[in-house]
Each structure stands twice: as C-alpha cells, then as structure tokens.
Design a protein around this motif. Structure first.
Motif, PDB file in Angstrom:
ATOM      1  N   THR A 139       0.844  -1.128  -0.015  1.00 14.66           N
ATOM      2  CA  THR A 139       0.054   0.133  -0.054  1.00 14.66           C
ATOM      3  C   THR A 139       0.870   1.336   0.021  1.00 14.66           C
ATOM      4  O   THR A 139       0.621   2.194  -0.909  1.00 14.66           O
ATOM      5  CB  THR A 139      -0.926   0.091   1.241  1.00 14.66           C
ATOM      6  N   LEU A 140       1.742   1.264   0.797  1.00 11.08           N
ATOM      7  CA  LEU A 140       2.741   2.393   0.922  1.00 11.08           C
ATOM      8  C   LEU A 140       3.422   2.819  -0.378  1.00 11.08           C
ATOM      9  O   LEU A 140       3.663   3.848  -0.637  1.00 11.08           O
ATOM     10  CB  LEU A 140       3.580   2.577   2.179  1.00 11.08           C
ATOM     11  N   LYS A 141       3.864   1.833  -0.831  1.00  9.16           N
ATOM     12  CA  LYS A 141       4.698   1.781  -2.072  1.00  9.16           C
ATOM     13  C   LYS A 141       3.868   2.169  -3.366  1.00  9.16           C
ATOM     14  O   LYS A 141       4.203   2.971  -4.218  1.00  9.16           O
ATOM     15  CB  LYS A 141       5.486   0.371  -2.578  1.00  9.16           C
ATOM     16  N   ARG A 142       2.585   1.757  -3.361  1.00  8.47           N
ATOM     17  CA  ARG A 142       1.743   2.173  -4.411  1.00  8.47           C
ATOM     18  C   ARG A 142       1.601   3.679  -4.501  1.00  8.47           C
ATOM     19  O   ARG A 142       1.286   4.417  -5.183  1.00  8.47           O
ATOM     20  CB  ARG A 142       0.391   1.428  -4.188  1.00  8.47           C
ATOM     21  N   LEU A 143       1.104   4.172  -3.119  1.00 11.33           N
ATOM     22  CA  LEU A 143       0.698   5.560  -2.840  1.00 11.33           C
ATOM     23  C   LEU A 143       2.036   6.268  -3.328  1.00 11.33           C
ATOM     24  O   LEU A 143       2.007   7.298  -4.004  1.00 11.33           O
ATOM     25  CB  LEU A 143       0.522   5.699  -1.478  1.00 11.33           C
ATOM     26  N   THR A 144       3.094   5.871  -2.877  1.00 15.94           N
ATOM     27  CA  THR A 144       4.371   6.762  -3.356  1.00 15.94           C
ATOM     28  C   THR A 144       4.559   6.717  -4.960  1.00 15.94           C
ATOM     29  O   THR A 144       4.986   7.609  -5.313  1.00 15.94           O
ATOM     30  CB  THR A 144       5.778   5.788  -2.730  1.00 15.94           C
ATOM     31  N   GLN A 145       4.277   5.642  -5.438  1.00 13.92           N
ATOM     32  CA  GLN A 145       4.575   5.328  -6.903  1.00 13.92           C
ATOM     33  C   GLN A 145       3.520   6.321  -7.580  1.00 13.92           C
ATOM     34  O   GLN A 145       3.621   6.899  -8.609  1.00 13.92           O
ATOM     35  CB  GLN A 145       4.663   4.212  -7.561  1.00 13.92           C
ATOM     36  N   GLY A 170       1.946  12.289  -7.984  1.00 10.91           N
ATOM     37  CA  GLY A 170       2.383  13.197  -8.950  1.00 10.91           C
ATOM     38  C   GLY A 170       1.705  12.705 -10.458  1.00 10.91           C
ATOM     39  O   GLY A 170       2.065  13.318 -11.169  1.00 10.91           O
ATOM     40  N   THR A 171       0.954  11.766 -10.197  1.00 15.39           N
ATOM     41  CA  THR A 171       0.342  11.023 -11.346  1.00 15.39           C
ATOM     42  C   THR A 171      -0.928  11.653 -11.550  1.00 15.39           C
ATOM     43  O   THR A 171      -1.705  12.665 -10.783  1.00 15.39           O
ATOM     44  CB  THR A 171       0.280   9.676 -11.437  1.00 15.39           C
ATOM     45  N   SER A 172      -1.824  11.671 -12.805  1.00 14.47           N
ATOM     46  CA  SER A 172      -3.207  12.164 -12.836  1.00 14.47           C
ATOM     47  C   SER A 172      -4.030  11.537 -11.790  1.00 14.47           C
ATOM     48  O   SER A 172      -5.082  12.288 -11.536  1.00 14.47           O
ATOM     49  CB  SER A 172      -3.614  11.865 -14.061  1.00 14.47           C
ATOM     50  N   SER A 173      -3.833  10.602 -11.253  1.00 17.65           N
ATOM     51  CA  SER A 173      -4.803   9.934 -10.172  1.00 17.65           C
ATOM     52  C   SER A 173      -4.566  10.503  -8.715  1.00 17.65           C
ATOM     53  O   SER A 173      -5.268  10.447  -8.103  1.00 17.65           O
ATOM     54  CB  SER A 173      -4.301   8.333 -10.117  1.00 17.65           C
ATOM     55  N   LEU A 174      -3.319  10.971  -8.463  1.00 13.53           N
ATOM     56  CA  LEU A 174      -2.882  11.254  -7.013  1.00 13.53           C
ATOM     57  C   LEU A 174      -1.877  12.353  -7.024  1.00 13.53           C
ATOM     58  O   LEU A 174      -0.932  12.175  -7.612  1.00 13.53           O
ATOM     59  CB  LEU A 174      -2.537  10.333  -6.336  1.00 13.53           C
ATOM     60  N   THR A 175      -2.229  13.539  -6.468  1.00 10.19           N
ATOM     61  CA  THR A 175      -1.563  14.693  -6.421  1.00 10.19           C
ATOM     62  C   THR A 175      -0.370  14.196  -5.305  1.00 10.19           C
ATOM     63  O   THR A 175      -0.524  13.393  -4.550  1.00 10.19           O
ATOM     64  CB  THR A 175      -2.033  16.019  -5.726  1.00 10.19           C
ATOM     65  N   GLN A 176       0.791  14.951  -5.175  1.00 12.09           N
ATOM     66  CA  GLN A 176       1.954  14.854  -4.262  1.00 12.09           C
ATOM     67  C   GLN A 176       1.075  15.042  -2.747  1.00 12.09           C
ATOM     68  O   GLN A 176       1.649  14.153  -2.028  1.00 12.09           O
ATOM     69  CB  GLN A 176       2.944  15.776  -4.389  1.00 12.09           C
ATOM     70  N   GLY A 177       0.590  16.265  -2.609  1.00 14.25           N
ATOM     71  CA  GLY A 177      -0.052  16.446  -1.286  1.00 14.25           C
ATOM     72  C   GLY A 177      -1.062  15.589  -0.543  1.00 14.25           C
ATOM     73  O   GLY A 177      -0.772  15.190   0.208  1.00 14.25           O
ATOM     74  N   SER A 178      -1.835  15.009  -1.600  1.00 13.72           N
ATOM     75  CA  SER A 178      -2.935  14.262  -1.247  1.00 13.72           C
ATOM     76  C   SER A 178      -2.219  12.748  -0.901  1.00 13.72           C
ATOM     77  O   SER A 178      -2.623  12.005   0.101  1.00 13.72           O
ATOM     78  CB  SER A 178      -3.886  13.928  -2.367  1.00 13.72           C
TER      79      SER A 178
END
Length: 615
Positions: A533-539, A542-550
């Motif tokens: 889970t944490l590696k998925r979030l990290t990768q 910054g993509t279109s699915s998830l901003t860095q902040g979120s």
C-alpha cells in the motif's frame, strides 16, 4: 482567582491540546479569555472581536460551511474552532451558530506569546489535519527503535558490484582459479549475457569432487539453475529473510531488471543478528510440520517485542509477512520431499495482507496456485496434494483457513495460467459485486515460491486492461467508498452500536481498508505493478490519479492507523486475548483521539474526491 475564572480554567483544562500546558502557563492564558454570546443564525467572529482568535465552545453548536454550501463539520461543547486563527483562512469558510451559543475567545497572538515555549500548541491550530497527522507520524518514526538497522537500509548499501560472471561452458578448473584469485565464494553463470545459474564452493565439493567430475567438465554440470534475483532497492532485511528461508547464502542483485551484483548472507549477518531472522532460520531447519507448529508459537512474542521496541507498523508487517513466506516455502519443500518434484512449473502466490507485506499475527490465509499451461490431467493430483498439505500446514502454524475458501486447496484457485488470464478478463469486463470482491483479493498477489514469471505475465496483461479503463475503475471506486471512516458531523466518532464490539471503532474496515482500496485503484489506473500500500501511494504521487500533497496525507493516515493497530494488538497479546482491530476511543489519549480524527478526515476527503471523479 475568581469563581468565574476558576470555572473557565476547569473547562479549558479539559480541552485538547490546551490541557498539555503547565499550570502557570494555563493561568496566564485564562486571563486572556473573552466570554462571547452568539445568537442562533449569527456568524463568527462575534461582534467586537477583530483580531485572529481561537474559539472554545462552552455551550451550543456551530456549523462550519465551505463555499457557502458544503457542511464540513459541526462543533459542540468542548470543541475548538480554529478557522479564525489566521485572516487568510476564512475567505471561503462560514461559521454559523445553530442555536444560542456561549464561546470563549482567545486572541491567537496572545496564545502564541504566552505559549512561546510550547510551539506545538499554536501549530496544532494553524496546521490542517493532514499536516498535523504527518508531523505526528514523523515524530513516531523518529522514536522508532528498530530491532534491525537492516530494515531501513537497502541492498545497495551491502552488495558487491559489478557482478563477476563466467560462461556456462567455462571449465571447472578455470572457474576454480577465478574464485581463488578473487577470493570469491561464488560465481554467476551466464548464457548469451543472461543469468542462468550460480556456482559456489559447496557445489565444487558436493557436485564436482564428490562425483568425480574432471577438471575440464563445464561449470554448467555443477551449477544451481533457476536463480532468483532481488532488486537493489529492496531492503537488506528482506534479502536476509529470503536467504534464510531458502537455505542459501548468495543472492544475485538486479537493477532495472539487469544483473548488477551479488549480496551474501555474510555481508548482512556481520551487521547484526536478529530475532526474526533467527525464527526464519529455525523454520528452514525444521524437519516436519510439528516442529514448524512449535516455532509458530514464537510469533505473538515477536510481534509484541517489535511493538515494544517502537518498530514501525510497516516494518512489523514486512517481518510477519516474510516469516509467513518462510513457513510456506518450508511446507512446499516438505511436500515435495514426499511427492517428488513438480511435473510442470508452478508458482505459489500469496494474496491479501501477506502479498502486500502488511500481515500480522493470526491473519487468515489467502493464497493460490498458478500452474504452467503445459499441465496434463494426470498432473492435477500432484498439485491437489501439494495445496492441501501446505494449507493444512499453515493452519497448524497459526494461519487460520480463509473463511471464504480463498486458498490453493480450493480447485478454483489452483489453475493454469490461461485460466487465470480468463478470470481477470471476466472480472474487469463484467465488474459485478462478486467480481469486485475477487478484485480486492487477487489484484494484490505476490510470488512466494516457484516460477515468478507465471504471475508476472498475468499481472502485465491485467494492468494493460485496467489502465485507463474508466468503466471498470468507476465500478471499483464505487465499491471502495462503501467503507466510510467513522466520523460524525460533530467531530466525534461513530461507534459500533451492537454485539461484542459495541462502542468501539473498527480500524480495519473503516480506516485501513479504505486506504488499501484507494491505493489499489491508483495503481490499477496508472499501471503500477507494486502491491504494498505505501509503495503504491508513493509511486502514484504526482500522477493524474493522485497529487503529491494528497498522496502524502494518505500515506501519513495509513501509517498512523496501522501503528494504532500494532499497539492495540500488542496489548491484547500481552493479556492473552485474541487479536482484532476494534479500539475503544476511551482507551486512547486525548491527543491520539485528535490524530485519529485527522486520519479519518483525510480518508473521507480522498473518498469524496474519488466519488466526484467517477460519480
């Protein structure tokens, strides 16, 4: 002190985080309090208050409304409204009294001046929930006393590079001379620049000299084939567990899929000796299931020990998952000792929390078999016996049978690669409720033993179908947000109201699982292969699915929730109770309750974003 000030002090002392202030500081602060009365439907700030201020609700209720329409939360007696601590924060936020309300107003500049030696108090009110949560997780991580520094270091800190290789046609004499000249205990064997095997000192003794091979014989006659590599970015601890569980002392290291070097057990063990590694070593040496069962009795003590040391939840999960892998590998080897070698290639895969490396003591089994398409009907009994032996053995070692029968012992989950391709195609093309349930299990799979490419081929085809598949992702998103964080409008928890766990919070289903589900959706959307889970979030950040902040906010929320789970279960294990994820808010400190609310708030906001994206 007047009776009025005494009453204010008594009330403020029970309000988090002002209750953390020393008595002299608190008395100074009380003298700055202004008592304000706000009538029903009037808005804050109260008449006569012009400076940025903090408001403590003494009686009544307030509604916090964003963009003139969205109700964010309701505040009641004992709650604090920090919206007006800064002039910049109120442009799109309205705070209105739902009834006649009595509040205590404290000038924020006075608060900061009085609490200058306690900056965390002021910061608590000026920072958003996500940032407060991130700070708390950082503090916990700083305090972490990990039982092994290897957990926090990558193989890149230990391995030897570049890799020393020889062709498979090289003679035994030439290979021995190279090893002697370079003082190596092993060499990697290649064919057309591809890694095909490894030869060690032991191979020369047991497969060469003992069998009377001539010095001119090719090194391929004594090498160990089908060597598995480990990525240079993997933790050194993971490599150590892997070598111990498989009884090997050398592990080739890859970088971006290419051979980069070698790491040995000596490289790692000279750093330190670990209790968890010792458990894996004991597993590797066990002679039967009974012996393995006795070893499994150590696991609750190991989990408690790591919790007491302050080991992060992520490290605990990786350790317990690695040990589950070791049990599985040993059981497969014991089965093969009776059944003989496999008739065709296969890979044993874990699913769920073990696959994500987030497993804890007493987690259910979730596993499956992917078998090579060359399988013949006469081969099936071998795999049936293997699966039954391993699943029964895991149950004896403290890993309960899956209530939903998601195990390799179930023929449905013991199939050829072609059938698995069909499964994933059906689930993605027709995402009905049952298919979505299977997605939540089998979209998180990891190889434990056997031919890893069988799973990787399935995963690659699956990711090609999910990436950008808006219809499937919409169904998956709708299913994922059904599990809601237990937060009511009055900034308080919504507790379970019946049964054995009445008046508790379900951390797993209402906190941890929603983050796992969101991370899985981001990974499938972006074609990310990782399952942790944490590696998925990290990768995904910054993509279109998830901003860095979120992404960082969800990362912190997941870490805090899993840390809370580890502490809760450690207490249960010490008291001889069965472990669960039901926590009573009354068992938490006031500050931890606030951080828990922050975590749930982050998840709630990210679920709302997902709901908006896919309707």
């Amino acid at each position: 002190m007047s009776s009025e000030l005494t009453e204010i002090k008594t009330f403020i002392q029970a309000t988090n985080p002002l209750d953390l202030l020393p008595e002299p500081i608190l008395e100074k602060l009380i003298k700055q309090v202004q008592i304000c009365y706000v009538r029903c439907d009037e808005t804050l700030p109260p008449q006569g208050i012009t400076d940025p201020s903090l408001y403590v609700i003494r009686k009544g209720t307030l509604s916090v409304i964003k963009n003139n329409q969205e109700l964010i939360e309701k505040l009641a007696e004992g709650d604090i409204c920090s919206v007006f601590c800064s002039q910049d924060a109120v442009s799109n936020t309205l705070v209105k009294a739902d009834e006649d309300t009595l509040i205590y107003a404290i000038s924020f500049s006075s608060l900061l001046e009085i609490c200058v030696e306690h900056p965390h108090v002021g910061a608590f009110f000026t920072k958003p929930a996500a940032e407060r949560l991130s700070d708390q997780v950082s503090k916990i991580n700083e305090q972490e006393v990990v039982s092994s520094t290897l957990m926090n270091r990558s193989i890149g800190d230990f391995f030897s590079s570049p890799a020393v290789t020889i062709e498979e046609t090289t003679s035994l004499q030439s290979a021995a001379m190279i090893m002697t000249e370079r003082n190596f205990s092993s060499l990697l064997i290649i064919r057309d620049k591809a890694l095909v095997g490894i030869v060690t000192d032991k191979d020369f003794r047991c497969r060469g000299l003992a069998k009377g091979l001539t010095l001119s014989a090719p090194v391929s006659d004594i090498m160990t084939a089908d060597v598995q590599m480990i990525d240079v970015n993997a933790s050194a601890y993971e490599a150590l567990i892997k070598m111990n569980s498989r009884g090997i002392h050398h592990l080739p290291v890859s970088r971006k899929g290419q051979l980069a070097g070698m790491v040995t057990i000596t490289d790692l063990m000279r750093q330190e000796s670990l209790s968890s590694v010792n458990v894996s070593s004991m597993i590797a040496k066990a002679k039967d299931v009974t012996e393995l069962s006795h070893i499994s009795d150590l696991l609750p003590k190991l989990q408690v020990s790591m919790a007491k040391l302050g080991t992060s939840a992520s490290s605990v999960g990786k350790t317990m998952s690695a040990i589950a892998d070791a049990f599985t590998c040993k059981l497969i080897e014991l089965a093969k000792a009776h059944l003989g070698d496999e008739p065709v290639p296969f890979v044993w895969v874990s699913a769920g929390s073990q696959a994500r490396q987030e497993q804890m003591v007493s987690s259910d089994q979730d596993n499956a078999l992917i078998i090579d398409d060359s399988l013949q009907e006469q081969h099936r009994p071998w795999f049936t016996q293997l699966a039954q032996f391993v699943c029964d053995g895991l149950a004896q070692c403290g890993y309960p049978y899956c209530p939903g029968d998601v195990m390799a012992s179930n023929q449905k989950w013991r199939q050829t690669q072609a059938v698995w391709h069909k499964y994933f195609t059906q689930w993605i093309d027709k995402p009905d409720p049952k298919a979505l349930m299977h997605c939540s299990i089998f979209f998180d799979m990891r190889s434990v033993y056997g031919k890893e490419s069988l799973l990787e081929d399935v995963r690659q085809k699956m990711l090609k179908k999910t990436q950008g598949n808006t219809l499937f992702l919409a169904h998956l998103s709708a299913n994922a947000i059904k599990l809601r964080p237990p937060l009511g409008f009055f900034r308080d928890f919504v507790l379970t109201d019946n049964g054995k766990h009445k008046n508790t919070l379900d951390l797993k289903h209402n906190g941890i699982a929603p983050v796992v589900d969101l991370a899985r959706i981001y990974a499938l959307s972006e074609g990310i292969e990782e399952v942790n889970t944490l590696k998925r979030l990290t990768q995904a950040m910054g993509t279109s699915s998830l901003t860095q902040g979120s992404g960082k906010s969800l990362f912190s929320a997941f870490e805090f929730l899993t840390m809370s789970k580890v502490k809760h279960q450690a207490k249960q294990l010490l008291e001889g109770e069965e472990t669960d994820c039901f926590i009573s808010p009354n068992a938490l400190s006031k500050l931890d309750r606030e951080h828990l609310k922050d975590a749930f708030k982050v998840i709630k906001e990210m679920q709302s974003v997902r709901q908006t994206t896919y309707g």
